[in-house]
Design an enzyme around this catalytic site. Sequence first.
Site, PDB file in Angstrom:
ATOM      1  N   GLY A 214       0.830  -1.208   0.000  1.00 42.07           N
ATOM      2  CA  GLY A 214       0.000   0.000   0.000  1.00 42.07           C
ATOM      3  C   GLY A 214       0.853   1.242   0.000  1.00 42.07           C
ATOM      4  O   GLY A 214       1.909   1.289  -0.632  1.00 42.07           O
ATOM      5  N   ILE A 215       0.421   2.203   0.753  1.00 42.57           N
ATOM      6  CA  ILE A 215       1.008   3.525   0.658  1.00 42.57           C
ATOM      7  C   ILE A 215       1.501   3.958   2.037  1.00 42.57           C
ATOM      8  O   ILE A 215       1.041   3.434   3.038  1.00 42.57           O
ATOM      9  CB  ILE A 215      -0.059   4.465   0.083  1.00 42.57           C
ATOM     10  CG1 ILE A 215       0.559   5.725  -0.443  1.00 42.57           C
ATOM     11  CG2 ILE A 215      -1.185   4.743   1.050  1.00 42.57           C
ATOM     12  CD1 ILE A 215      -0.347   6.415  -1.429  1.00 42.57           C
ATOM     13  N   GLY A 216       2.437   4.900   2.077  1.00 42.52           N
ATOM     14  CA  GLY A 216       2.956   5.385   3.356  1.00 42.52           C
ATOM     15  C   GLY A 216       4.408   4.962   3.526  1.00 42.52           C
ATOM     16  O   GLY A 216       5.103   4.677   2.542  1.00 42.52           O
ATOM     17  N   GLU A 237      -1.477  -1.791  -6.758  1.00 40.34           N
ATOM     18  CA  GLU A 237      -1.992  -0.572  -7.377  1.00 40.34           C
ATOM     19  C   GLU A 237      -0.903   0.434  -7.644  1.00 40.34           C
ATOM     20  O   GLU A 237      -0.955   1.205  -8.578  1.00 40.34           O
ATOM     21  CB  GLU A 237      -3.121   0.066  -6.544  1.00 40.34           C
ATOM     22  CG  GLU A 237      -2.725   0.607  -5.180  1.00 40.34           C
ATOM     23  CD  GLU A 237      -2.888  -0.437  -4.113  1.00 40.34           C
ATOM     24  OE1 GLU A 237      -2.038  -1.351  -4.097  1.00 40.34           O
ATOM     25  OE2 GLU A 237      -3.827  -0.360  -3.301  1.00 40.34           O
ATOM     26  N   GLY A 335      -6.847   1.029  -2.172  1.00 43.72           N
ATOM     27  CA  GLY A 335      -6.952  -0.371  -2.564  1.00 43.72           C
ATOM     28  C   GLY A 335      -6.849  -1.333  -1.399  1.00 43.72           C
ATOM     29  O   GLY A 335      -6.699  -2.538  -1.599  1.00 43.72           O
TER      30      GLY A 335
HETATM   31  N1  COA Z   1      -3.754   8.912  16.466  1.00 42.73           N
HETATM   32  C1  COA Z   1      -3.261  10.143  16.186  1.00 42.73           C
HETATM   33  N2  COA Z   1      -2.369  10.387  15.206  1.00 42.73           N
HETATM   34  C2  COA Z   1      -1.950   9.346  14.504  1.00 42.73           C
HETATM   35  C3  COA Z   1      -2.412   8.037  14.742  1.00 42.73           C
HETATM   36  C4  COA Z   1      -3.332   7.840  15.774  1.00 42.73           C
HETATM   37  N3  COA Z   1      -3.804   6.630  16.033  1.00 42.73           N
HETATM   38  N4  COA Z   1      -1.812   7.199  13.869  1.00 42.73           N
HETATM   39  C5  COA Z   1      -1.002   7.939  13.109  1.00 42.73           C
HETATM   40  N5  COA Z   1      -1.085   9.230  13.473  1.00 42.73           N
HETATM   41  C6  COA Z   1      -0.367  10.351  12.881  1.00 42.73           C
HETATM   42  C7  COA Z   1       1.125  10.034  12.758  1.00 42.73           C
HETATM   43  O1  COA Z   1       1.814  10.418  13.940  1.00 42.73           O
HETATM   44  C8  COA Z   1       1.517  10.852  11.562  1.00 42.73           C
HETATM   45  O2  COA Z   1       1.639  12.212  11.955  1.00 42.73           O
HETATM   46  P1  COA Z   1       2.955  13.041  11.518  1.00 42.73           P
HETATM   47  O3  COA Z   1       2.902  13.074  10.028  1.00 42.73           O
HETATM   48  O4  COA Z   1       2.714  14.354  12.181  1.00 42.73           O
HETATM   49  O5  COA Z   1       4.120  12.258  12.037  1.00 42.73           O
HETATM   50  C9  COA Z   1       0.277  10.783  10.661  1.00 42.73           C
HETATM   51  O6  COA Z   1      -0.811  10.457  11.522  1.00 42.73           O
HETATM   52  C10 COA Z   1       0.388   9.712   9.581  1.00 42.73           C
HETATM   53  O7  COA Z   1       0.668   8.472  10.168  1.00 42.73           O
HETATM   54  P2  COA Z   1       1.762   7.477   9.512  1.00 42.73           P
HETATM   55  O8  COA Z   1       1.643   6.187  10.201  1.00 42.73           O
HETATM   56  O9  COA Z   1       3.102   8.132   9.469  1.00 42.73           O
HETATM   57  O10 COA Z   1       1.202   7.401   8.032  1.00 42.73           O
HETATM   58  P3  COA Z   1       1.833   6.826   6.707  1.00 42.73           P
HETATM   59  O11 COA Z   1       2.326   7.933   5.889  1.00 42.73           O
HETATM   60  O12 COA Z   1       2.792   5.694   6.963  1.00 42.73           O
HETATM   61  O13 COA Z   1       0.525   6.224   6.017  1.00 42.73           O
HETATM   62  C11 COA Z   1      -1.706   5.381   6.203  1.00 42.73           C
HETATM   63  C12 COA Z   1      -0.265   5.272   6.700  1.00 42.73           C
HETATM   64  C13 COA Z   1      -2.533   4.318   6.893  1.00 42.73           C
HETATM   65  C14 COA Z   1      -2.253   6.753   6.497  1.00 42.73           C
HETATM   66  C15 COA Z   1      -1.687   5.124   4.666  1.00 42.73           C
HETATM   67  O14 COA Z   1      -1.199   3.851   4.411  1.00 42.73           O
HETATM   68  C16 COA Z   1      -3.060   5.282   4.052  1.00 42.73           C
HETATM   69  O15 COA Z   1      -3.477   6.380   3.761  1.00 42.73           O
HETATM   70  N6  COA Z   1      -3.776   4.158   3.831  1.00 42.73           N
HETATM   71  C17 COA Z   1      -5.076   4.213   3.211  1.00 42.73           C
HETATM   72  C18 COA Z   1      -5.645   2.875   2.924  1.00 42.73           C
HETATM   73  C19 COA Z   1      -4.678   2.001   2.173  1.00 42.73           C
HETATM   74  O16 COA Z   1      -3.820   1.377   2.764  1.00 42.73           O
HETATM   75  N7  COA Z   1      -4.821   1.882   0.874  1.00 42.73           N
HETATM   76  C20 COA Z   1      -3.946   1.071   0.052  1.00 42.73           C
HETATM   77  C21 COA Z   1      -3.083   1.914  -0.809  1.00 42.73           C
HETATM   78  S1  COA Z   1      -4.046   2.869  -2.013  1.00 42.73           S
END
Ligand code: COA
Length: 430
Positions: A214-216, A237, A335
Amino acid sequence: MNWETIYRRKVTDAASALSCIESGNRLYVGGAGGPAVLIDGLCARAPELRDVELIHILTFIEAPYVDPKYEGSFRDNSLFIGHNVRKAVQEGRADFTPIFLSEIPGLFQRKILPIDVALVSLSPPDEHGFCSYGVEVGTTKPAADSARVIIAEVNRQMPRTLGDSFIHVSRLNAIVETDYPLPEAVQGKSAAEYLRIGQIIAEMIPDGATLQMGIGSLPDAVLANLGSHKELGIHTELFSDGVVQLFEDGVITCSRKTFHPGKMIAGFLFGSQRLYDFVDNNPIVELHPTEYVNDPFNIAQNDNMVAINAALQVDLTGQVCADSIGPVFYSGVGGQLDFIRGAAKSKGGLPIIALPSTAKGDTISRISPLLPEGSGVTTTRNDVHYIVTEWGVADLYGKSIRQRARALIEIAHPNFRDELTYAARKLGYL
Ligand code: COA
Protein backbone atom coordinates in the site's frame (compact mmCIF):
# COMPACT_ATOMS: atom_id res chain seq x y z
CA MET A 1 -5.53 11.86 -42.70
CA ASN A 2 -2.40 10.51 -41.05
CA TRP A 3 -2.05 10.75 -37.29
CA GLU A 4 0.77 13.32 -37.45
CA THR A 5 -1.53 15.79 -39.20
CA ILE A 6 -4.32 15.11 -36.69
CA TYR A 7 -1.85 15.63 -33.86
CA ARG A 8 -0.42 18.91 -35.24
CA ARG A 9 -3.92 20.33 -35.72
CA LYS A 10 -4.77 19.72 -32.08
CA VAL A 11 -1.64 21.25 -30.57
CA THR A 12 -2.41 24.57 -28.94
CA ASP A 13 -1.61 26.62 -25.84
CA ALA A 14 -3.14 25.95 -22.41
CA ALA A 15 -5.53 28.94 -22.51
CA SER A 16 -7.07 27.88 -25.84
CA ALA A 17 -7.17 24.22 -24.86
CA LEU A 18 -9.06 25.04 -21.66
CA SER A 19 -11.47 27.53 -23.24
CA CYS A 20 -14.13 24.79 -23.65
CA ILE A 21 -14.50 24.41 -19.85
CA GLU A 22 -17.73 25.94 -18.58
CA SER A 23 -19.18 26.77 -15.19
CA GLY A 24 -20.77 23.73 -13.56
CA ASN A 25 -18.52 21.24 -15.40
CA ARG A 26 -17.08 18.24 -13.62
CA LEU A 27 -13.38 17.76 -14.39
CA TYR A 28 -11.18 14.74 -13.76
CA VAL A 29 -7.62 15.67 -12.90
CA GLY A 30 -4.89 13.09 -13.58
CA GLY A 31 -2.50 12.85 -10.74
CA ALA A 32 0.84 11.13 -10.57
CA GLY A 33 2.74 13.03 -13.25
CA GLY A 34 0.80 16.14 -14.20
CA PRO A 35 -0.93 18.01 -15.84
CA ALA A 36 0.66 20.94 -14.00
CA VAL A 37 0.52 23.37 -16.94
CA LEU A 38 -3.20 22.72 -17.48
CA ILE A 39 -3.86 23.19 -13.75
CA ASP A 40 -2.13 26.57 -13.81
CA GLY A 41 -4.09 27.52 -16.94
CA LEU A 42 -7.34 26.48 -15.27
CA CYS A 43 -6.60 28.60 -12.21
CA ALA A 44 -5.96 31.57 -14.49
CA ARG A 45 -9.54 31.15 -15.76
CA ALA A 46 -11.00 31.15 -12.22
CA PRO A 47 -12.61 34.63 -12.44
CA GLU A 48 -14.77 33.47 -15.40
CA LEU A 49 -15.84 30.13 -13.87
CA ARG A 50 -18.32 29.12 -11.15
CA ASP A 51 -18.86 25.75 -9.49
CA VAL A 52 -16.37 23.71 -11.45
CA GLU A 53 -15.84 20.40 -9.64
CA LEU A 54 -12.42 18.76 -9.73
CA ILE A 55 -12.33 15.01 -9.10
CA HIS A 56 -9.13 13.06 -8.55
CA ILE A 57 -7.39 10.40 -6.50
CA LEU A 58 -3.95 10.95 -4.97
CA THR A 59 -2.22 13.73 -6.91
CA PHE A 60 1.43 14.59 -6.50
CA ILE A 61 1.51 17.89 -8.37
CA GLU A 62 0.47 21.12 -6.68
CA ALA A 63 -3.28 21.58 -6.09
CA PRO A 64 -3.63 25.39 -6.22
CA TYR A 65 -7.38 25.06 -6.91
CA VAL A 66 -8.04 24.39 -3.21
CA ASP A 67 -6.69 27.80 -2.25
CA PRO A 68 -9.48 29.71 -0.43
CA LYS A 69 -9.18 32.47 -3.05
CA TYR A 70 -10.75 30.12 -5.63
CA GLU A 71 -13.81 29.36 -3.49
CA GLY A 72 -16.91 29.66 -5.67
CA SER A 73 -14.94 28.96 -8.86
CA PHE A 74 -13.63 25.52 -7.97
CA ARG A 75 -14.72 22.78 -5.59
CA ASP A 76 -12.34 19.90 -5.03
CA ASN A 77 -13.75 16.37 -4.60
CA SER A 78 -11.08 13.86 -3.53
CA LEU A 79 -11.63 10.15 -3.99
CA PHE A 80 -8.40 9.70 -1.99
CA ILE A 81 -6.99 12.54 0.09
CA GLY A 82 -3.35 13.44 -0.45
CA HIS A 83 -1.18 15.91 1.44
CA ASN A 84 -1.93 18.70 -1.08
CA VAL A 85 -5.70 18.78 -0.38
CA ARG A 86 -5.82 17.39 3.19
CA LYS A 87 -6.09 20.76 4.92
CA ALA A 88 -8.83 21.91 2.55
CA VAL A 89 -10.86 18.72 3.16
CA GLN A 90 -10.35 18.93 6.92
CA GLU A 91 -11.47 22.57 6.93
CA GLY A 92 -14.59 21.73 4.90
CA ARG A 93 -13.45 23.69 1.84
CA ALA A 94 -13.10 20.52 -0.24
CA ASP A 95 -15.09 17.28 -0.44
CA PHE A 96 -14.15 13.66 0.13
CA THR A 97 -16.01 10.77 -1.52
CA PRO A 98 -15.26 7.33 -0.01
CA ILE A 99 -14.90 4.61 -2.66
CA PHE A 100 -12.85 1.47 -3.34
CA LEU A 101 -10.07 1.99 -5.89
CA SER A 102 -11.45 -0.98 -7.85
CA GLU A 103 -14.81 0.77 -8.16
CA ILE A 104 -13.71 4.28 -9.15
CA PRO A 105 -13.79 3.51 -12.90
CA GLY A 106 -17.40 2.34 -12.49
CA LEU A 107 -18.37 5.74 -11.05
CA PHE A 108 -17.39 7.30 -14.38
CA GLN A 109 -18.51 4.53 -16.72
CA ARG A 110 -21.94 4.17 -15.10
CA LYS A 111 -22.37 7.97 -15.09
CA ILE A 112 -22.77 8.12 -11.33
CA LEU A 113 -20.11 10.82 -11.57
CA PRO A 114 -20.12 11.65 -15.29
CA ILE A 115 -16.97 13.47 -16.37
CA ASP A 116 -17.29 16.47 -18.67
CA VAL A 117 -13.61 17.11 -19.21
CA ALA A 118 -10.56 14.97 -18.39
CA LEU A 119 -7.26 16.79 -17.88
CA VAL A 120 -4.50 14.25 -18.41
CA SER A 121 -0.77 13.99 -18.91
CA LEU A 122 0.56 11.68 -21.63
CA SER A 123 3.79 10.50 -23.22
CA PRO A 124 4.61 11.67 -26.75
CA PRO A 125 2.91 9.52 -29.42
CA ASP A 126 4.62 6.41 -30.80
CA GLU A 127 5.00 5.71 -34.51
CA HIS A 128 1.34 4.61 -34.69
CA GLY A 129 -0.02 7.75 -33.00
CA PHE A 130 -0.66 6.21 -29.58
CA CYS A 131 0.26 8.13 -26.42
CA SER A 132 0.78 6.29 -23.15
CA TYR A 133 -0.82 7.41 -19.90
CA GLY A 134 2.65 6.93 -18.45
CA VAL A 135 2.85 6.76 -14.66
CA GLU A 136 -0.89 6.88 -14.09
CA VAL A 137 -3.26 4.56 -15.86
CA GLY A 138 -5.33 3.27 -12.90
CA THR A 139 -8.24 5.68 -12.73
CA THR A 140 -7.10 8.21 -15.34
CA LYS A 141 -7.64 6.03 -18.39
CA PRO A 142 -11.19 5.04 -17.35
CA ALA A 143 -12.00 8.67 -16.54
CA ALA A 144 -10.71 9.89 -19.90
CA ASP A 145 -12.38 7.03 -21.80
CA SER A 146 -15.73 8.11 -20.38
CA ALA A 147 -15.22 11.90 -20.60
CA ARG A 148 -16.96 14.11 -23.17
CA VAL A 149 -13.73 16.03 -23.78
CA ILE A 150 -10.09 15.07 -23.21
CA ILE A 151 -7.48 17.80 -22.88
CA ALA A 152 -3.97 16.38 -22.77
CA GLU A 153 -0.56 17.62 -21.91
CA VAL A 154 1.94 15.68 -23.96
CA ASN A 155 5.01 15.80 -21.75
CA ARG A 156 8.31 14.87 -23.39
CA GLN A 157 9.44 13.51 -20.01
CA MET A 158 6.45 11.24 -19.40
CA PRO A 159 7.65 7.61 -19.72
CA ARG A 160 5.92 5.34 -22.20
CA THR A 161 4.55 2.60 -19.97
CA LEU A 162 3.07 -0.52 -21.51
CA GLY A 163 -0.09 -2.49 -20.72
CA ASP A 164 -3.67 -1.25 -21.16
CA SER A 165 -2.15 2.20 -21.11
CA PHE A 166 -2.67 3.84 -24.50
CA ILE A 167 -4.86 6.41 -26.18
CA HIS A 168 -4.76 7.40 -29.85
CA VAL A 169 -4.20 11.07 -30.66
CA SER A 170 -7.45 11.09 -32.64
CA ARG A 171 -9.35 10.71 -29.32
CA LEU A 172 -7.84 13.88 -27.86
CA ASN A 173 -9.69 17.18 -28.21
CA ALA A 174 -6.76 19.48 -27.52
CA ILE A 175 -3.05 18.94 -26.93
CA VAL A 176 -0.61 21.13 -25.02
CA GLU A 177 3.02 20.15 -25.46
CA THR A 178 5.10 20.34 -22.29
CA ASP A 179 8.55 19.36 -21.12
CA TYR A 180 9.08 19.17 -17.36
CA PRO A 181 10.29 16.47 -14.94
CA LEU A 182 7.66 14.45 -13.09
CA PRO A 183 7.23 15.04 -9.35
CA GLU A 184 9.44 12.77 -7.27
CA ALA A 185 8.60 10.94 -4.04
CA VAL A 186 10.36 11.70 -0.79
CA GLN A 187 11.78 8.75 1.09
CA GLY A 188 9.39 7.20 3.69
CA LYS A 189 10.12 7.38 7.44
CA SER A 190 12.93 5.01 8.41
CA ALA A 191 12.40 4.96 12.20
CA ALA A 192 13.48 1.81 14.06
CA GLU A 193 9.91 0.51 14.44
CA TYR A 194 9.38 0.60 10.66
CA LEU A 195 12.61 -1.31 10.09
CA ARG A 196 11.56 -3.94 12.65
CA ILE A 197 8.09 -4.23 11.05
CA GLY A 198 9.81 -4.65 7.68
CA GLN A 199 11.95 -7.49 9.08
CA ILE A 200 8.96 -9.26 10.64
CA ILE A 201 6.94 -9.08 7.43
CA ALA A 202 9.91 -10.18 5.32
CA GLU A 203 10.10 -13.35 7.46
CA MET A 204 6.44 -14.08 6.66
CA ILE A 205 6.88 -13.76 2.87
CA PRO A 206 7.74 -17.01 1.07
CA ASP A 207 9.99 -17.15 -2.00
CA GLY A 208 7.90 -16.95 -5.17
CA ALA A 209 5.27 -14.71 -3.54
CA THR A 210 3.52 -11.90 -5.41
CA LEU A 211 3.47 -8.61 -3.52
CA GLN A 212 1.15 -5.65 -3.14
CA MET A 213 2.31 -2.82 -0.96
CA GLY A 214 0.00 0.00 0.00
CA ILE A 215 1.01 3.52 0.66
CA GLY A 216 2.96 5.39 3.36
CA SER A 217 6.28 4.61 5.03
CA LEU A 218 5.74 0.86 5.13
CA PRO A 219 6.53 -0.28 1.55
CA ASP A 220 10.16 0.95 1.64
CA ALA A 221 10.67 -0.68 5.06
CA VAL A 222 9.42 -4.05 3.78
CA LEU A 223 11.24 -3.96 0.45
CA ALA A 224 14.52 -3.07 2.16
CA ASN A 225 14.35 -6.44 3.97
CA LEU A 226 13.69 -8.65 0.96
CA GLY A 227 17.21 -8.76 -0.48
CA SER A 228 17.65 -12.48 0.23
CA HIS A 229 14.30 -13.56 -1.21
CA LYS A 230 13.92 -15.32 -4.54
CA GLU A 231 11.59 -15.05 -7.54
CA LEU A 232 9.19 -12.48 -6.11
CA GLY A 233 6.45 -10.97 -8.26
CA ILE A 234 4.48 -7.70 -8.22
CA HIS A 235 0.73 -7.12 -8.56
CA THR A 236 -0.13 -3.83 -6.87
CA GLU A 237 -1.99 -0.57 -7.38
CA LEU A 238 1.19 1.46 -6.85
CA PHE A 239 4.93 0.85 -6.69
CA SER A 240 8.05 2.89 -6.23
CA ASP A 241 11.86 2.75 -6.35
CA GLY A 242 12.27 -0.16 -3.89
CA VAL A 243 10.88 -2.48 -6.55
CA VAL A 244 13.47 -1.30 -9.10
CA GLN A 245 16.30 -2.09 -6.69
CA LEU A 246 14.98 -5.61 -6.03
CA PHE A 247 14.54 -6.20 -9.78
CA GLU A 248 18.12 -5.13 -10.42
CA ASP A 249 19.28 -7.38 -7.57
CA GLY A 250 17.53 -10.33 -9.24
CA VAL A 251 15.03 -10.76 -6.38
CA ILE A 252 11.95 -9.68 -8.34
CA THR A 253 11.65 -11.84 -11.43
CA CYS A 254 7.87 -12.44 -11.64
CA SER A 255 8.84 -15.93 -12.85
CA ARG A 256 6.55 -17.79 -10.43
CA LYS A 257 3.50 -15.59 -10.89
CA THR A 258 0.33 -17.46 -11.73
CA PHE A 259 -1.47 -14.38 -13.13
CA HIS A 260 0.43 -12.39 -15.78
CA PRO A 261 3.59 -14.48 -15.30
CA GLY A 262 6.74 -12.54 -16.14
CA LYS A 263 5.04 -9.15 -15.65
CA MET A 264 4.81 -6.59 -12.88
CA ILE A 265 1.21 -5.39 -12.84
CA ALA A 266 0.31 -1.97 -11.41
CA GLY A 267 -2.18 0.87 -11.68
CA PHE A 268 0.14 3.80 -11.10
CA LEU A 269 3.70 4.67 -10.13
CA PHE A 270 5.35 7.24 -7.95
CA GLY A 271 9.04 7.47 -7.14
CA SER A 272 12.22 9.08 -8.36
CA GLN A 273 13.53 9.67 -11.88
CA ARG A 274 15.25 6.29 -11.55
CA LEU A 275 11.81 4.62 -11.43
CA TYR A 276 10.51 6.67 -14.35
CA ASP A 277 13.55 5.69 -16.46
CA PHE A 278 13.10 2.04 -15.48
CA VAL A 279 9.45 1.80 -16.56
CA ASP A 280 9.95 3.63 -19.86
CA ASN A 281 9.18 1.15 -22.67
CA ASN A 282 10.00 -1.71 -20.29
CA PRO A 283 8.03 -4.85 -21.22
CA ILE A 284 8.28 -6.34 -17.73
CA VAL A 285 6.01 -3.56 -16.40
CA GLU A 286 2.34 -3.34 -17.35
CA LEU A 287 -0.09 -0.70 -16.14
CA HIS A 288 -3.84 -1.29 -16.22
CA PRO A 289 -7.01 0.44 -14.96
CA THR A 290 -7.87 -0.21 -11.31
CA GLU A 291 -11.10 -2.02 -12.18
CA TYR A 292 -8.71 -4.74 -13.43
CA VAL A 293 -5.66 -4.44 -11.15
CA ASN A 294 -7.71 -4.05 -7.97
CA ASP A 295 -10.47 -6.52 -8.77
CA PRO A 296 -10.25 -8.94 -5.82
CA PHE A 297 -11.03 -11.84 -8.20
CA ASN A 298 -8.01 -10.96 -10.37
CA ILE A 299 -5.82 -10.40 -7.32
CA ALA A 300 -6.77 -13.85 -6.05
CA GLN A 301 -5.53 -15.48 -9.29
CA ASN A 302 -2.03 -14.82 -7.96
CA ASP A 303 -1.00 -17.77 -5.79
CA ASN A 304 0.90 -16.71 -2.65
CA MET A 305 -0.45 -13.17 -2.96
CA VAL A 306 0.89 -11.08 -0.08
CA ALA A 307 -1.00 -7.82 0.51
CA ILE A 308 0.73 -5.42 2.90
CA ASN A 309 -1.18 -2.32 3.95
CA ALA A 310 -0.70 0.24 6.69
CA ALA A 311 -3.14 1.53 9.29
CA LEU A 312 -3.58 4.38 11.73
CA GLN A 313 -5.47 2.50 14.46
CA VAL A 314 -6.78 -1.00 15.28
CA ASP A 315 -9.28 -1.85 18.00
CA LEU A 316 -9.19 -4.98 20.15
CA THR A 317 -11.74 -6.75 17.94
CA GLY A 318 -9.57 -6.23 14.82
CA GLN A 319 -11.37 -3.30 13.19
CA VAL A 320 -8.77 -1.41 11.16
CA CYS A 321 -8.90 2.33 10.59
CA ALA A 322 -6.57 3.63 7.86
CA ASP A 323 -8.36 6.66 6.49
CA SER A 324 -9.21 8.94 9.40
CA ILE A 325 -7.92 10.07 12.78
CA GLY A 326 -11.16 9.99 14.73
CA PRO A 327 -13.64 12.00 12.62
CA VAL A 328 -10.88 13.87 10.75
CA PHE A 329 -10.43 12.45 7.25
CA TYR A 330 -6.82 11.63 6.45
CA SER A 331 -6.65 9.59 3.20
CA GLY A 332 -9.13 7.02 1.88
CA VAL A 333 -9.69 3.29 1.58
CA GLY A 334 -7.76 3.20 -1.71
CA GLY A 335 -6.95 -0.37 -2.56
CA GLN A 336 -6.66 -1.68 0.98
CA LEU A 337 -9.77 -3.83 1.13
CA ASP A 338 -9.55 -4.84 -2.55
CA PHE A 339 -6.16 -6.40 -1.81
CA ILE A 340 -6.97 -7.74 1.65
CA ARG A 341 -9.92 -9.61 0.10
CA GLY A 342 -7.96 -10.71 -2.97
CA ALA A 343 -5.06 -12.02 -0.87
CA ALA A 344 -7.50 -13.78 1.46
CA LYS A 345 -8.86 -15.76 -1.51
CA SER A 346 -5.44 -16.45 -3.04
CA LYS A 347 -3.94 -19.94 -2.63
CA GLY A 348 -1.27 -19.41 0.03
CA GLY A 349 -2.20 -15.72 0.28
CA LEU A 350 -1.31 -13.48 3.24
CA PRO A 351 -3.47 -10.41 3.95
CA ILE A 352 -1.32 -8.24 6.24
CA ILE A 353 -2.06 -4.95 8.01
CA ALA A 354 0.96 -3.33 9.64
CA LEU A 355 1.39 -0.32 11.88
CA PRO A 356 3.80 0.98 14.50
CA SER A 357 2.38 0.24 17.95
CA THR A 358 2.31 3.93 18.94
CA ALA A 359 1.98 7.41 17.46
CA LYS A 360 3.07 10.89 18.51
CA GLY A 361 6.27 9.95 20.31
CA ASP A 362 4.84 6.90 22.12
CA THR A 363 2.05 8.96 23.71
CA ILE A 364 -0.79 7.21 21.83
CA SER A 365 -1.29 3.46 21.48
CA ARG A 366 -2.42 2.66 17.96
CA ILE A 367 -3.99 -0.50 19.35
CA SER A 368 -6.94 0.76 21.36
CA PRO A 369 -9.87 -0.83 23.19
CA LEU A 370 -12.34 0.92 20.86
CA LEU A 371 -11.75 2.98 17.73
CA PRO A 372 -11.91 6.68 18.65
CA GLU A 373 -15.34 8.20 17.97
CA GLY A 374 -15.76 9.06 14.29
CA SER A 375 -13.06 6.69 13.00
CA GLY A 376 -13.82 4.91 9.74
CA VAL A 377 -13.52 1.13 9.51
CA THR A 378 -11.30 0.55 6.48
CA THR A 379 -10.81 -3.21 6.92
CA THR A 380 -13.62 -4.85 8.85
CA ARG A 381 -13.04 -7.34 11.64
CA ASN A 382 -14.54 -9.98 9.35
CA ASP A 383 -11.87 -9.36 6.72
CA VAL A 384 -8.86 -8.94 8.96
CA HIS A 385 -6.17 -11.63 9.11
CA TYR A 386 -2.64 -10.64 10.22
CA ILE A 387 -1.82 -7.49 12.19
CA VAL A 388 1.88 -6.70 12.53
CA THR A 389 3.58 -4.18 14.83
CA GLU A 390 7.26 -3.92 15.75
CA TRP A 391 6.37 -6.28 18.66
CA GLY A 392 5.18 -9.18 16.53
CA VAL A 393 2.30 -10.70 14.58
CA ALA A 394 -1.31 -11.23 15.69
CA ASP A 395 -3.18 -13.78 13.57
CA LEU A 396 -6.84 -12.84 14.07
CA TYR A 397 -8.67 -14.79 11.40
CA GLY A 398 -11.10 -17.34 12.78
CA LYS A 399 -10.34 -16.15 16.30
CA SER A 400 -12.87 -15.14 18.96
CA ILE A 401 -12.99 -11.62 20.37
CA ARG A 402 -11.29 -12.93 23.52
CA GLN A 403 -8.47 -14.48 21.50
CA ARG A 404 -8.15 -11.35 19.34
CA ALA A 405 -7.92 -9.03 22.33
CA ARG A 406 -5.20 -11.21 23.86
CA ALA A 407 -3.22 -11.45 20.60
CA LEU A 408 -3.43 -7.70 19.98
CA ILE A 409 -2.41 -6.78 23.54
CA GLU A 410 0.68 -8.98 23.06
CA ILE A 411 1.81 -6.88 20.09
CA ALA A 412 0.87 -3.51 21.65
CA HIS A 413 3.62 -1.31 23.05
CA PRO A 414 4.62 -2.66 26.52
CA ASN A 415 3.77 0.72 28.11
CA PHE A 416 0.11 0.26 27.14
CA ARG A 417 -0.43 -3.45 27.72
CA ASP A 418 -1.71 -3.14 31.31
CA GLU A 419 -4.25 -0.45 30.50
CA LEU A 420 -5.39 -2.35 27.40
CA THR A 421 -5.88 -5.49 29.51
CA TYR A 422 -7.87 -3.51 32.08
CA ALA A 423 -10.04 -1.95 29.35
CA ALA A 424 -10.56 -5.31 27.64
CA ARG A 425 -11.80 -6.79 30.93
CA LYS A 426 -14.17 -3.87 31.46
CA LEU A 427 -15.56 -4.35 27.96
CA GLY A 428 -16.11 -8.05 28.66
CA TYR A 429 -13.60 -9.08 25.99
CA LEU A 430 -11.36 -10.93 28.48
N1 COA B 1 -3.75 8.91 16.47
C1 COA B 1 -3.26 10.14 16.19
N2 COA B 1 -2.37 10.39 15.21
C2 COA B 1 -1.95 9.35 14.50
C3 COA B 1 -2.41 8.04 14.74
C4 COA B 1 -3.33 7.84 15.77
N3 COA B 1 -3.80 6.63 16.03
N4 COA B 1 -1.81 7.20 13.87
C5 COA B 1 -1.00 7.94 13.11
N5 COA B 1 -1.08 9.23 13.47
C6 COA B 1 -0.37 10.35 12.88
C7 COA B 1 1.12 10.03 12.76
O1 COA B 1 1.81 10.42 13.94
C8 COA B 1 1.52 10.85 11.56
O2 COA B 1 1.64 12.21 11.96
P1 COA B 1 2.95 13.04 11.52
O3 COA B 1 2.90 13.07 10.03
O4 COA B 1 2.71 14.35 12.18
O5 COA B 1 4.12 12.26 12.04
C9 COA B 1 0.28 10.78 10.66
O6 COA B 1 -0.81 10.46 11.52
C10 COA B 1 0.39 9.71 9.58
O7 COA B 1 0.67 8.47 10.17
P2 COA B 1 1.76 7.48 9.51
O8 COA B 1 1.64 6.19 10.20
O9 COA B 1 3.10 8.13 9.47
O10 COA B 1 1.20 7.40 8.03
P3 COA B 1 1.83 6.83 6.71
O11 COA B 1 2.33 7.93 5.89
O12 COA B 1 2.79 5.69 6.96
O13 COA B 1 0.52 6.22 6.02
C11 COA B 1 -1.71 5.38 6.20
C12 COA B 1 -0.26 5.27 6.70
C13 COA B 1 -2.53 4.32 6.89
C14 COA B 1 -2.25 6.75 6.50
C15 COA B 1 -1.69 5.12 4.67
O14 COA B 1 -1.20 3.85 4.41
C16 COA B 1 -3.06 5.28 4.05
O15 COA B 1 -3.48 6.38 3.76
N6 COA B 1 -3.78 4.16 3.83
C17 COA B 1 -5.08 4.21 3.21
C18 COA B 1 -5.65 2.88 2.92
C19 COA B 1 -4.68 2.00 2.17
O16 COA B 1 -3.82 1.38 2.76
N7 COA B 1 -4.82 1.88 0.87
C20 COA B 1 -3.95 1.07 0.05
C21 COA B 1 -3.08 1.91 -0.81
S1 COA B 1 -4.05 2.87 -2.01
